[in-house]
Design an enzyme around this catalytic site. Structure first.
Site, PDB file in Angstrom:
ATOM      1  N   ASP A   1       0.872  -1.171   0.000  1.00 41.73           N
ATOM      2  CA  ASP A   1       0.000   0.000   0.000  1.00 41.73           C
ATOM      3  C   ASP A   1       0.905   1.216   0.000  1.00 41.73           C
ATOM      4  O   ASP A   1       1.595   1.497   0.986  1.00 41.73           O
ATOM      5  CB  ASP A   1      -0.902  -0.009   1.238  1.00 41.73           C
ATOM      6  CG  ASP A   1      -1.924   1.127   1.229  1.00 41.73           C
ATOM      7  OD1 ASP A   1      -1.740   2.089   0.456  1.00 41.73           O
ATOM      8  OD2 ASP A   1      -2.899   1.046   2.000  1.00 41.73           O
TER       9      ASP A   1
ATOM     10  N   ASN B   1       3.755   6.072 -10.830  1.00 45.40           N
ATOM     11  CA  ASN B   1       2.566   6.027 -11.670  1.00 45.40           C
ATOM     12  C   ASN B   1       1.271   5.874 -10.874  1.00 45.40           C
ATOM     13  O   ASN B   1       0.204   6.262 -11.352  1.00 45.40           O
ATOM     14  CB  ASN B   1       2.695   4.856 -12.659  1.00 45.40           C
ATOM     15  CG  ASN B   1       1.380   4.516 -13.311  1.00 45.40           C
ATOM     16  OD1 ASN B   1       0.915   5.201 -14.208  1.00 45.40           O
ATOM     17  ND2 ASN B   1       0.754   3.430 -12.853  1.00 45.40           N
TER      18      ASN B   1
ATOM     19  N   TYR C   1      -7.683  15.798  -7.682  1.00 41.43           N
ATOM     20  CA  TYR C   1      -6.734  15.088  -8.549  1.00 41.43           C
ATOM     21  C   TYR C   1      -5.890  16.092  -9.329  1.00 41.43           C
ATOM     22  O   TYR C   1      -4.659  15.968  -9.410  1.00 41.43           O
ATOM     23  CB  TYR C   1      -7.514  14.186  -9.495  1.00 41.43           C
ATOM     24  CG  TYR C   1      -6.689  13.475 -10.535  1.00 41.43           C
ATOM     25  CD1 TYR C   1      -5.970  12.329 -10.229  1.00 41.43           C
ATOM     26  CD2 TYR C   1      -6.645  13.936 -11.853  1.00 41.43           C
ATOM     27  CE1 TYR C   1      -5.221  11.664 -11.191  1.00 41.43           C
ATOM     28  CE2 TYR C   1      -5.913  13.282 -12.827  1.00 41.43           C
ATOM     29  CZ  TYR C   1      -5.199  12.151 -12.485  1.00 41.43           C
ATOM     30  OH  TYR C   1      -4.456  11.491 -13.442  1.00 41.43           O
ATOM     31  N   GLY C   2      -6.545  17.096  -9.913  1.00 42.55           N
ATOM     32  CA  GLY C   2      -5.805  18.106 -10.657  1.00 42.55           C
ATOM     33  C   GLY C   2      -4.815  18.846  -9.775  1.00 42.55           C
ATOM     34  O   GLY C   2      -3.676  19.119 -10.173  1.00 42.55           O
ATOM     35  N   ALA C   3      -5.238  19.167  -8.553  1.00 41.58           N
ATOM     36  CA  ALA C   3      -4.343  19.846  -7.617  1.00 41.58           C
ATOM     37  C   ALA C   3      -3.147  18.961  -7.279  1.00 41.58           C
ATOM     38  O   ALA C   3      -2.004  19.438  -7.175  1.00 41.58           O
ATOM     39  CB  ALA C   3      -5.102  20.218  -6.353  1.00 41.58           C
ATOM     40  N   ALA C   4      -3.402  17.670  -7.094  1.00 45.02           N
ATOM     41  CA  ALA C   4      -2.314  16.736  -6.796  1.00 45.02           C
ATOM     42  C   ALA C   4      -1.323  16.651  -7.946  1.00 45.02           C
ATOM     43  O   ALA C   4      -0.104  16.634  -7.741  1.00 45.02           O
ATOM     44  CB  ALA C   4      -2.880  15.354  -6.481  1.00 45.02           C
ATOM     45  N   LYS C   5      -1.824  16.596  -9.176  1.00 45.23           N
ATOM     46  CA  LYS C   5      -0.943  16.489 -10.334  1.00 45.23           C
ATOM     47  C   LYS C   5      -0.153  17.776 -10.556  1.00 45.23           C
ATOM     48  O   LYS C   5       0.994  17.737 -11.003  1.00 45.23           O
ATOM     49  CB  LYS C   5      -1.752  16.136 -11.581  1.00 45.23           C
ATOM     50  CG  LYS C   5      -2.307  14.713 -11.560  1.00 45.23           C
ATOM     51  CD  LYS C   5      -1.214  13.668 -11.428  1.00 45.23           C
ATOM     52  CE  LYS C   5      -1.741  12.248 -11.566  1.00 45.23           C
ATOM     53  NZ  LYS C   5      -0.680  11.225 -11.422  1.00 45.23           N
TER      54      LYS C   5
END
Length: 253
Positions: free
Chosen positions: A53, A76, A140-144
């Site tokens: 994990d 990834n 998700y966008g903020a993380a990327k």
């Protein structure tokens, strides 16, 4: 590109884009280890699997401590469900940040000593969602976006012994594409919005990752390689065309 003798770790490398990346490194001759919570549904040719994990820092450190060598780390692992911001609390959105950003930092730190010894490379798998509005997947966008910045900072701090780059992906066709884009007609219609006329294939993503990790990219670090088929056609073009058509019709009338 010949990567024989090198050890490559691909997080989340059991399906979709991750499997495409793992397969590309295996074809290049590397020893490939994939890691995720669950094993692949079917064994991947030339790849080993270790369950972990990636949100468990202690487990990740144990994974890398047990390896004799690490030449390449491909961060990834990630993903997100469709979830408008107001439909969940901050704790749930933070889980998306944890998987898509914090896990990559955890793995990179755990692998750093062995990557340094091998003068190795890290490839972050980013997304165009990190540079444009992402309604329904804002966390998700903020993380990327954070992942890409992390890679650039990491590249400076760890140079010259470790190179760090980001592969910024657009839409990729995987076994989950139907969940996002519908049936074959829907997938084709979505692909038609891309200048290249189709979605990317996982194997193509893998080939790009191999390039960034190879000696052919020996002077490339802190870079972001866009792999989006030319991007998205600006929506205003359709609106402008519609206005022109309307104006033409009015003149003819």
């Amino acid at each position: 590109m010949d990567l024989s003798g090198r050890v490559v770790i691909v997080t989340g490398g059991t399906r979709g884009v991750g499997a495409g990346i793992a397969g590309a490194f295996a074809r290049a001759g590397a020893r490939v280890i994939t890691c995720a919570r669950r094993p692949p549904e079917e064994p991947l040719d030339g790849c080993e699997f270790i369950p972990v994990d990636l949100r468990d820092a202690a487990a990740v450190e144990e994974l890398f401590a047990g390896l004799d060598r690490v030449d390449v780390l491909v961060n990834n692992a990630g993903g997100t469900p469709y979830r408008p911001l107001a439909e969940a609390d901050a704790v749930r959105h933070a889980r998306v940040l944890e998987l898509n950003l914090t896990a990559a930092l955890t793995a990179s730190l755990a692998a750093r000593e062995k990557l340094d010894a091998a003068r190795g490379s890290i490839v972050m798998i980013g997304s165009v969602s990190g540079s444009r509005p992402s309604p329904g997947s804002a966390a998700y966008g903020a993380a990327k976006a954070g992942l890409e910045h992390l890679a650039r900072s990491m590249a400076v701090e760890w140079a010259p012994r470790i190179r760090v780059n980001t592969l910024v992906l657009g839409m990729v066709r995987t076994e989950l594409s139907e969940l996002h884009y519908g049936d074959e007609a829907g997938i084709a219609a979505v692909g038609a919005t891309v200048p290249m006329g189709r979605l990317a294939e996982p194997r193509e993503v893998g080939d790009a990752a191999v390039f960034l990790a190879s000696d052919a990219a020996s002077y490339i670090t802190g870079a972001s390689l866009l792999m989006h088929g030319g991007g998205e056609l600006p929506a205003f073009l359709d609106a402008a065309t519609a206005n022109k058509d309307a104006a033409t019709a009015n003149k003819e009338a």
